[in-house]
Design an enzyme around this catalytic site. Structure first.
Site, PDB file in Angstrom:
ATOM      1  N   HIS A 185      34.832  41.801 106.927  1.00  3.28           N
ATOM      2  CA  HIS A 185      34.193  42.436 108.088  1.00  3.28           C
ATOM      3  C   HIS A 185      32.737  41.985 108.102  1.00  3.28           C
ATOM      4  CE1 HIS A 185      33.031  45.080 104.834  1.00  3.28           C
ATOM      5  NE2 HIS A 185      32.170  45.707 105.615  1.00  3.28           N
ATOM      6  N   ASP A 233      26.020  43.339 103.935  1.00  7.31           N
ATOM      7  CA  ASP A 233      26.141  43.095 102.496  1.00  7.31           C
ATOM      8  C   ASP A 233      27.305  42.172 102.160  1.00  7.31           C
ATOM      9  OD1 ASP A 233      27.592  45.452 103.349  1.00  7.31           O
ATOM     10  OD2 ASP A 233      28.079  45.854 101.257  1.00  7.31           O
ATOM     11  N   HIS A 234      28.239  41.996 103.102  1.00  4.57           N
ATOM     12  CA  HIS A 234      29.373  41.100 102.886  1.00  4.57           C
ATOM     13  C   HIS A 234      29.166  39.721 103.523  1.00  4.57           C
ATOM     14  CE1 HIS A 234      32.340  44.159 101.339  1.00  4.57           C
ATOM     15  NE2 HIS A 234      31.365  44.919 101.800  1.00  4.57           N
ATOM     16  N   HIS A 261      29.742  43.561 108.064  1.00  5.52           N
ATOM     17  CA  HIS A 261      28.622  44.278 107.461  1.00  5.52           C
ATOM     18  C   HIS A 261      27.729  43.289 106.702  1.00  5.52           C
ATOM     19  CE1 HIS A 261      29.298  48.902 107.071  1.00  5.52           C
ATOM     20  NE2 HIS A 261      28.177  48.644 107.725  1.00  5.52           N
ATOM     21  N   HIS A 263      32.655  47.134  94.315  1.00 11.55           N
ATOM     22  CA  HIS A 263      31.827  47.828  95.320  1.00 11.55           C
ATOM     23  C   HIS A 263      31.672  49.295  94.913  1.00 11.55           C
ATOM     24  CE1 HIS A 263      30.508  49.109  99.391  1.00 11.55           C
ATOM     25  NE2 HIS A 263      30.238  47.822  99.603  1.00 11.55           N
ATOM     26  N   ASP A 308      36.112  46.590 102.420  1.00 11.17           N
ATOM     27  CA  ASP A 308      35.619  47.959 102.564  1.00 11.17           C
ATOM     28  C   ASP A 308      36.588  48.731 103.432  1.00 11.17           C
ATOM     29  OD1 ASP A 308      33.430  47.305 101.071  1.00 11.17           O
ATOM     30  OD2 ASP A 308      31.943  47.719 102.629  1.00 11.17           O
ATOM     31  N   HIS A 367      37.573  51.089 108.557  1.00 13.36           N
ATOM     32  CA  HIS A 367      36.234  51.108 107.958  1.00 13.36           C
ATOM     33  C   HIS A 367      35.267  51.720 108.977  1.00 13.36           C
ATOM     34  CE1 HIS A 367      32.993  50.207 105.337  1.00 13.36           C
ATOM     35  NE2 HIS A 367      32.548  49.124 105.952  1.00 13.36           N
TER      36      HIS A 367
END
Length: 275
Positions: free
Chosen positions: A65, A69-70, A67, A243, A179, A155
């Site tokens: 996805h 941080d990914h 986000h 995570h 996530d 998510h």
């Protein structure tokens, strides 16, 4: 000829928290010496190098996805291997929006790319390129080493978030949750898989969080108690936590929380752990 079973290497097990011991979320599946990257948090190329994966071999990536941080390491994954002699474009698979993200990164680094191409640096003319593939649930990739199947996960407010199952040519099955809140989709995707890499937060630590953060995390993520119940039904050979949101608990505490509801093997993953 000695055959090595497909490996799961945790390149990064972190969260948006700036933990110096944990790079951003990223997993490498290595099958027959070929690497397949899932997510690209900060530090992805250097962590891959630490795992003895040559930057020039980072050619395929799958994003769960969008986000930050990914994905904040996506520029690193596009550009650094090129400067270190990757000649093929990056094959990039992910949810709708991944094409725009890749194109904007290339636009942002336009001057860097032009100087490297035409400023006298010995450089190839193709390795900076990206072939983005916006996916739906189902088989999204297949070659002689792996078959990759994407499945939808919940998510929070994200319209498109995916987990991935890798079935390797040597018979291993590996599921990456991405996530996600608790979902039967992980149970179905794993169904006795060899390795389940799943995100988690501490149930006891959650109780100490501010109410507004409790509301957020309950919608976007999976508690240790919830994960224990999921793993019991999914039946993985090994459950690897990633995570991790500890919130004052230890790794041992977190494993114990999961183990209250799950009798199988469970480990708290750390960067560069191999399974």
């Amino acid at each position: 000829m000695l055959l090595i079973a497909a490996q799961v290497i945790l390149l990064g097990t972190g969260t948006p928290n700036a933990d110096p011991e944990r790079s951003g979320p990223s997993v490498a599946i290595v099958a027959n010496g070929v690497s397949y990257i899932v997510d690209c948090g900060p530090g992805v190329v250097r962590r891959a190098a630490a795992a003895h994966i040559k930057p020039s071999e980072l050619k395929r990536a799958f994003i769960t996805h969008l986000h930050s941080d990914h994905t904040v390491g996506l520029a690193d994954l596009i550009l650094t291997p090129w400067t270190l002699e990757r000649t093929e474009p990056l094959e990039l698979y992910g949810p709708p929006g991944i094409r725009a993200m890749a194109n904007h990164i290339l636009a942002a680094y336009r001057e860097d790319i032009q100087i490297r191409l035409h400023g006298g640096e010995p450089s190839n003319k193709t390795g900076y390129k990206v072939n983005p593939h916006e996916i739906k649930a189902g088989v999204v990739y297949r070659d002689g080493n792996v078959t990759v199947t994407a499945f939808r996960v919940p998510h929070g407010e994200w319209r498109d978030a995916f987990g991935y199952r890798f079935d390797t040519s040597d018979g291993r099955s590996i599921v990456i949750s991405g996530d996600t809140g608790p979902t039967d989709a992980v149970v179905k995707a794993c169904n006795g898989c060899d390795v389940l890499v799943h995100e988690v937060y501490s149930t006891s630590g959650f109780k100490r969080r501010p109410v507004e953060w409790q509301k957020y995390h309950a919608q976007y993520h999976t508690s240790a108690d919830e994960l224990g119940a999921i793993a019991t039904r999914a039946r993985p050979g090994v459950l690897v936590l990633t995570h991790q949101l500890f919130w004052g608990t230890s790794e041992g505490d977190l494993v114990a929380e999961v183990a209250k509801g799950y009798a199988g093997r469970v480990v708290s993953g750390r960067d560069l752990g191999v399974y």
